[in-house]
Design an enzyme around this catalytic site. Structure first.
Site, PDB file in Angstrom:
ATOM      1  N   TYR A  99      -7.592  24.396 -67.285  1.00  0.00           N
ATOM      2  CA  TYR A  99      -7.446  23.096 -67.955  1.00  0.00           C
ATOM      3  C   TYR A  99      -8.240  22.056 -67.174  1.00  0.00           C
ATOM      4  O   TYR A  99      -8.173  22.005 -65.947  1.00  0.00           O
ATOM      5  CB  TYR A  99      -5.961  22.702 -67.976  1.00  0.00           C
ATOM      6  CG  TYR A  99      -5.704  21.351 -68.597  1.00  0.00           C
ATOM      7  CD1 TYR A  99      -5.520  21.215 -69.970  1.00  0.00           C
ATOM      8  CD2 TYR A  99      -5.655  20.198 -67.813  1.00  0.00           C
ATOM      9  CE1 TYR A  99      -5.293  19.984 -70.546  1.00  0.00           C
ATOM     10  CE2 TYR A  99      -5.430  18.953 -68.381  1.00  0.00           C
ATOM     11  CZ  TYR A  99      -5.247  18.861 -69.749  1.00  0.00           C
ATOM     12  OH  TYR A  99      -5.030  17.626 -70.313  1.00  0.00           O
ATOM     13  N   GLU A 142     -10.978  16.107 -72.962  1.00  0.00           N
ATOM     14  CA  GLU A 142     -10.177  17.245 -72.502  1.00  0.00           C
ATOM     15  C   GLU A 142     -10.812  18.564 -72.898  1.00  0.00           C
ATOM     16  O   GLU A 142     -11.282  18.720 -74.029  1.00  0.00           O
ATOM     17  CB  GLU A 142      -8.775  17.145 -73.127  1.00  0.00           C
ATOM     18  CG  GLU A 142      -7.831  18.265 -72.731  1.00  0.00           C
ATOM     19  CD  GLU A 142      -6.548  18.234 -73.565  1.00  0.00           C
ATOM     20  OE1 GLU A 142      -5.539  17.686 -73.088  1.00  0.00           O
ATOM     21  OE2 GLU A 142      -6.558  18.759 -74.695  1.00  0.00           O
TER      22      GLU A 142
END
Ligand code: GDP
Ligand code: MN
Length: 389
Positions: free
Chosen positions: A101, A189
């Site tokens: 992530y 993101e």
């Protein structure tokens, strides 16, 4: 404004972030052709403006064009968190060794951008954040200096990235930060950022949100807005010039001025808590702005009433530019147009409040209560909502 995955990835590509680009398909036949053109296994991905597509069955692997067509048939038209899928993205499938992530967002409390990275990327990152936040490595960025290389190294070290991948990772984080700043994003993101079977880092998913207030200097980005894919309430609110944010309580709040709206929400929440009402509190933030005219008020009320959780409405207007009689006429117009089937508490103060109250009283509408103060109004709304439950 949230961008679709395919739009976010096109931005990534402009900043040389390795990613999987593909083709957008609106029909199963288009999906078939896209898969055939790409060749080899593909992933069929729902393009909706929400996360959790994988868990909802909106991301599927397909080995052949026929299978891609089949998966597209299943995904197109499905609903993910209330949003209908109108298009799918077909991308070449990657082989995944690890899901990471990586994101940058604004940390308002710290007044600077915040990088977050985790070795536990993928579909359960929210759970990781809740249950083991220490698995998310955080690094604040000084906006005047930008992301420094040592900070990218801190992130790489923190997630125990194999050393031979650090060069790629630093480039990627640096590019992501440039993409974030250059586009006035509030979020950029990558989840998952994968290590593939060639030991390459690739962005398999992308989510970029652009600051609405900066769109005036990004004409190209403003054009990317997909009205059909946004929640209907947001579109209605934006077009009517209303600031509307959905929350999960049971009292629809309609207020003029952001500060007064915040106060109204806080007091409503406090009073609901005082009575121990589960799910009590504001159902939305809504600032009707200054000088709200009758039709704007009517639109606002329709917006609030479109939420079935709303069991009472609290209208709190302090008249400055906004005139109490205008508001009162708006309320009555809305009641005539849509029919308000929940109790409504009105508190008018300031300019023409007296005239407004008179208009409301003379309309003689059942279920319409009036209150002299905000606390009284909130209390009445909370109890009315409780009674309606
Ligand atoms: P999200 O659920 O909306 O975040 O959608 P993602 O694009 O992140 O996809 C969800 C999950 O599908 C990922 O976490 C991966 O596990 C899997 N996935 C996505 N793309 C690929 C791919 O190209 N190959 C493989 N093997 N899995 C993929
Ligand atoms: Mn994802």
């Amino acid at each position: 404004m949230n961008l679709h995955e395919y739009q976010s990835k096109e931005l990534f590509a402009k900043f040389n972030i390795p990613t999987t680009l593909g083709k957008v398909a609106y029909t199963p036949e288009e999906a078939y052709r896209a898969a055939k053109e790409i060749g080899g296994p593909v992933v069929v991905k729902a393009q909706v403006l929400t996360g959790g597509r994988g868990k909802a069955g909106g991301v599927k692997l397909a080995q052949t064009p026929e299978e891609a067509e089949e998966k597209a048939t299943a995904i197109l038209g499905m609903k993910i968190k209330d949003l209908t899928v109108h298009k799918v993205l077909i991308v070449p499938a990657a082989t995944i060794k690890q899901e990471i992530y990586l994101a940058v967002t604004n940390d308002r409390a710290a007044r600077r951008p915040l990088f977050m990275a985790s070795a536990a990327g993928g579909m359960d990152i929210e759970q990781v954040n809740r249950e083991s936040p220490e698995k998310i490595i955080r690094e604040h960025v000084d906006p005047f200096l930008g992301l420094k290389e040592y900070q990218a190294r801190n992130l790489a070290a923190g997630i125990h990235l194999p050393h031979e991948l650090w060069g790629q990772f630093i480039q990627m984080a640096t590019a992501l930060y440039q993409c974030f700043v250059a586009n006035d994003a509030t979020l950029a993101e990558i989840n998952p950022l994968v290590i593939d079977d060639q030991n390459k880092l690739v962005a398999l998913d992308g989510k970029v949100s652009i600051d609405d207030n900066a769109l005036m200097r990004h004409a190209d980005l403003a054009q990317l807005r997909d009205v059909q894919a946004e929640p209907a309430e947001e579109t209605t609110a934006r077009q009517a010039g209303l600031n509307f944010i959905k929350l999960d309580g049971n009292i629809g709040c309609m207020v003029n001025g952001a500060g007064l709206a915040m106060t109204t929400m806080d007091i409503t929440k406090d009073i609901a808590a005082k009575y121990g009402i589960e799910g009590g509190g504001p159902a939305n933030f809504l600032d009707v702005g200054g000088g709200a005219k009758a039709d704007k008020v009517a639109t606002a009320l329709r917006l609030i009433l479109s939420d079935p959780k709303v069991k009472a409405i609290l209208l709190n207007i302090f008249g400055g530019i906004t005139r109490g009689d205008e508001v009162a006429r708006g309320v009555i117009q809305a009641m005539n147009e849509v029919g308000i089937n929940v109790p409504m508490v009105v508190r008018l103060a300031g300019t023409n409040a007296e005239e407004g109250r008179k208009i409301i009283e003379e309309a003689n509408i059942p279920n319409l209560l009036s209150a002299a103060t905000l606390v009284e109004a909130a209390e009445k709304a909370v109890l009315a909502a409780k009674g309606a439950n």
